[in-house]
Design an enzyme around this catalytic site. Structure first.
Site, short mmCIF file in Angstrom:
data_model
loop_
_atom_site.label_atom_id
_atom_site.label_comp_id
_atom_site.label_asym_id
_atom_site.label_seq_id
_atom_site.Cartn_x
_atom_site.Cartn_y
_atom_site.Cartn_z
N LYS A 1 -97.04 -24.53 75.74
CA LYS A 1 -95.90 -25.42 75.87
C LYS A 1 -94.99 -24.87 76.98
O LYS A 1 -94.31 -23.86 76.80
CB LYS A 1 -95.11 -25.52 74.56
CG LYS A 1 -95.74 -26.43 73.50
CD LYS A 1 -96.98 -25.85 72.91
CE LYS A 1 -97.49 -26.69 71.74
NZ LYS A 1 -98.79 -26.19 71.25
N LYS B 1 -80.57 -20.15 63.35
CA LYS B 1 -81.34 -18.98 63.78
C LYS B 1 -82.33 -18.52 62.71
O LYS B 1 -83.38 -17.97 63.03
CB LYS B 1 -80.38 -17.84 64.15
CG LYS B 1 -79.82 -17.98 65.53
CD LYS B 1 -80.89 -17.70 66.55
CE LYS B 1 -80.82 -18.68 67.70
NZ LYS B 1 -82.06 -18.82 68.43
#
Length: 417
Positions: A281, A17
């Site tokens: 994307k 993360k």
């Protein structure tokens, strides 16, 4: 027969993360100073080192090393004993220009003709078992991690916490897929050194049960709160001592927690990661768009549970397919394929259409990179970005636009509810 289902979450200080947050912070900086930036940033973190890689096409220049250091410090890696600190770690940048062969399929003279940045399939899911239309096990896991981080920063009720942590929740469901009880909660949290291991383990277990979990409960409705009974099995730091953590304990990579980022294993996942990718994307933007569709579909009462799949071909603007699965919970007299056909006429799923509807060409991504991209509350925020090369820019942005229930009325009208 009743069955069990488990989901997990990880803290903002988990190595993977950290990598996601650095990648998304870089993306935000590029978009803040050039909203047309094309970005695909990957990050690796390990003991004392950060490696940045990927491709960027932008008209601005960003001090990527400083952005990475600021993120690491914000998370809480500020002490030498963590063996990883924003002020002392090395930061290596290997970012280079985006391939013109990829860019030619995306950028068009007319923005609405923009093609998909890649092929692939993306999924969005929603269920009415929680107020935010997310799977319950994941919703509780995320909340455990959020509250643990708050306790660490408050440094009052629990003073020994370090940034790395994980949570896992197992829910028991009835035959008709209704949550009956919380079966098991697993919490592993990094901590400071203790004088005695047994004392340490007992202290952490008691603090999790008596301080953390009561705070977690308050964020849920009464029906869910009743599932927090005395019969829950707890595993708190089950391996014992957890002082060595973060990137010193394990290397972290962008995009390695895609199930934590989405639905905790419920529904499906197309396989593409989100963080560090600009909205051209479709791995990212179409996953947000399908969540938006699924959530509004369930909120409109068309089904109790919905999974929406969309797929694309690289460089082509129109989706290859749109599929809907309601798991037999549809409340309308239509087959799932017929529901999908109606949705095609309501939602523009071209890349440009998604970007415009969800306002994705804004610096809104750092907030998504920990505690899940889905199920978060929609909100507006004022952000200020400073650059030694481009000055200062202020942006009024909308966060988590894909969580808005702004199509419920349109769907009710279309489905005659």
């Amino acid at each position: 027969m009743p069955y069990l289902f488990t989901s997990e979450s990880v803290s903002e200080g988990h190595p993977d993360k950290i990598a996601d947050q650095i990648s998304d912070a870089l993306l935000d900086y590029f978009l803040a100073f050039d909203e047309d930036s094309k970005v695909a940033c990957e990050t690796l973190v390990t003991t004392g080192q950060v490696v940045l890689a990927g491709e960027v096409k932008s008209n601005t220049y960003i001090d990527v090393q400083q952005v990475a250091r600021d993120v690491i410090n914000d998370i809480g890696y500020t002490k030498g004993e963590y063996r990883f600190s924003g002020d002392s770690c090395g930061v290596i940048s290997l970012i280079h220009e985006q391939s013109p062969e990829i860019n030619q399929g995306v950028d068009k003279k007319a923005k609405e003709e923009q093609g998909a940045g890649d092929q692939g399939m993306m999924f969005g899911y929603a269920t009415n078992e929680t107020d935010n239309y997310m799977p319950l096990a994941l919703a509780i896991s995320h909340r455990i991690m959020i509250e643990l981080a708050k306790l660490r920063r408050e440094h009052t009720e629990i003073t020994y916490l370090r940034p790395d942590a994980k949570a896992q929740v197992t829910i028991e469901y009835s035959d008709d897929n209704v949550p009956q009880k919380i079966n098991t909660i697993v919490v592993s949290t990094q901590h400071d050194e203790f004088d005695e291991d047994d004392k340490m383990l007992n202290q952490i277990a008691q603090d999790v049960k008596n301080i953390l979990i009561p705070r977690v409960k308050t964020y849920f409705n009464e029906e869910v709160q009743q599932l927090f009974d005395s019969e829950i099995t707890y595993h708190v730091n089950p391996t014992g001592k957890f002082v060595i953590g973060g990137p010193h304990g394990d290397a972290g990579l962008t995009g390695r927690k895609i199930i934590v980022d989405t639905y905790g294993g419920k529904g499906a996942h197309g396989g593409g990661a989100f963080s560090g990718k600009d909205p051209s994307k479709v791995d990212r933007s179409a996953a947000y768009a399908t969540r938006h569709i699924a959530k509004n579909l369930v909120a409109a009462g068309i089904a109790d549970e919905a999974l929406v799949q969309v797929s694309y071909a690289i460089g082509v603007k129109e989706p290859v397919s749109l599929n809907v699965e309601t798991y037999g919970t549809a409340k309308v007299d239509l087959m799932d394929g017929e529901i999908a056909k109606k949705l095609e006429a309501i939602f523009d799923l071209t890349p440009a259409g998604i970007e415009n509807r969800l306002k994705l060409r804004n610096p809104i991504y750092r907030e998504t990179a920990a505690y899940g991209h889905m199920g978060r509350p929609y909100r507006k925020e004022r952000k200020v970005y400073k650059s030694n090369y481009s000055g200062e820019v202020t942006k009024e942005v909308e966060l988590f636009t894909w969580e808005k229930l702004d199509y419920v009325d349109k769907l009710k009208e279309a489905f005659e509810i």
